[in-house]
Design a protein around this motif. Structure first.
Motif, PDB file in Angstrom:
ATOM      1  N   ASN A 176       6.667  44.578  21.838  1.00 45.69           N
ATOM      2  CA  ASN A 176       7.355  43.395  21.319  1.00 45.69           C
ATOM      3  C   ASN A 176       6.431  42.181  21.249  1.00 45.69           C
ATOM      4  OD1 ASN A 176      10.146  44.482  21.075  1.00 45.69           O
ATOM      5  ND2 ASN A 176       9.916  44.754  23.288  1.00 45.69           N
ATOM      6  N   TYR A 179       7.219  39.434  18.731  1.00 42.69           N
ATOM      7  CA  TYR A 179       8.287  38.524  19.150  1.00 42.69           C
ATOM      8  C   TYR A 179       7.760  37.512  20.162  1.00 42.69           C
ATOM      9  CZ  TYR A 179      12.323  36.794  21.744  1.00 42.69           C
ATOM     10  OH  TYR A 179      13.233  35.976  22.375  1.00 42.69           O
ATOM     11  N   TRP A 198      15.578  40.021  17.110  1.00 51.09           N
ATOM     12  CA  TRP A 198      14.298  40.693  16.873  1.00 51.09           C
ATOM     13  C   TRP A 198      14.474  42.212  16.893  1.00 51.09           C
ATOM     14  CZ3 TRP A 198       9.496  41.461  15.420  1.00 51.09           C
ATOM     15  CH2 TRP A 198       8.729  42.453  16.041  1.00 51.09           C
TER      16      TRP A 198
END
Length: 314
Positions: A176, A179, A198
């Protein structure tokens, strides 16, 4: 009588001579030796002309230099401390540069030595960003995957299809970082709503070293269980995201049900592993980026912690 008188005169003469000699020597013997005294500084108006004899006489009576004990100055004490002295003095964090303090903080976070924390310290945001976007993070991930694969290859399998490996999803199989790049790499408090948005985009990239490990474990005939903290509402997008990144043919994908919402990750994942064991599975390995992925009950025979200094989940 004459002979006796001449003998007496001779004795008297000798006594007189001895007495005279004693009187001559008495002043020299009685004169005391001069006492040694420290020289005094000459008066400002004293003559600068001193004879060689007087100078030699003065030099002979100068007292030796007294013993002086010199205490170390503050600067000298500080220098000694830097070289290892003063070990009993407390050391404050301010004595280390921020980069060193932040490296220590990251190590403590990875070793689970910190109290529960909600965000990366502000002064360490740049350090964490540099780590997770640099070669060190990729190298650490690669090493964990390499050791995991070596263990999987050497592990004795039961041959009955009941050997299992548990994988977490976020920061274990999928990254991630895109993000967190927009949210301070952990320096911001976690926002569930933004993170869910997200997740629904389904754009998390694979962690390359973990994908390689995943395929090797699967090819060894070990059953694969994906155990994630994502909720059931994200099942569809999670399956698509995993498949699009090369993860296929797992045996079970477990997400949080409504009944699991209020449980800590440690409790929730321990319960799910216990269910696996109740079904007859032997959990050989477990891979996760959080200690809550690995600790608790029904733990695996061997656990592998992936690095993640961006957030903490209890």
């Amino acid at each position: 009588m004459a002979r006796h008188r001449r003998g007496g005169d001779l004795v008297h003469l000798l006594l007189t001579l001895l007495l005279a000699a004693a009187l001559l020597l008495a002043p020299a013997a009685a004169e005391p030796e001069p006492a040694e005294v420290a020289p005094t500084a000459p008066a400002q108006d004293a003559s600068d002309e001193v004879s060689d004899a007087a100078a030699q006489h003065q030099q002979q009576h100068i007292l030796p230099r007294p013993l002086v004990i010199e205490l170390p100055s503050a600067a000298a004490a500080a220098a000694a401390s830097e070289l290892g002295g003063g070990g009993e003095s407390p050391v404050s964090g301010d004595e280390f540069p921020p980069e060193v303090r932040c490296a220590s903080w990251r190590l403590a976070a990875e070793a689970n030595n910190l109290a529960p924390w909600g965000a990366v310290p502000a002064e360490c945001a740049a350090h964490v960003r540099g780590y997770v976007t640099g070669a060190a993070y990729r190298s650490d991930l690669e090493l964990v995957a390499t050791e995991s694969a070596a263990y999987a290859r050497a592990a004795p399998l039961g041959g009955d299809g009941r050997d299992a490996w548990v994988f977490d999803v976020d920061e274990t199989l999928l990254s991630n970082l895109p993000y967190y790049a927009d949210h301070g790499f952990g320096a911001e408090l976690f926002d569930h709503r933004k993170f869910d948005e997200w997740v629904e985009r389904g754009e998390a990239p694979a962690i390359t070293s973990s994908l390689k490990l995943y395929k090797e474990v699967r090819d060894l005939g070990i059953k694969i269980f994906l155990l994630t903290g994502r909720t059931e509402g994200h099942r569809g997008v999670t399956v698509d995201n995993l498949n699009n990144q090369g993860f296929h043919d797992w045996d079970k994908l477990i997400l949080r049900a409504a009944a699991d919402r209020k449980k800590t990750a440690t409790t929730y994942k321990s319960e799910k592993r216990k269910e696996m064991e109740a079904e007859g599975y032997r959990i050989l390995g477990n891979s996760g980026d959080q200690w809550s992925d690995l600790l608790g009950s029904s733990m695996s025979a061997r656990s592998f912690k992936l690095p993640n200094p961006m957030y903490y989940i209890p």
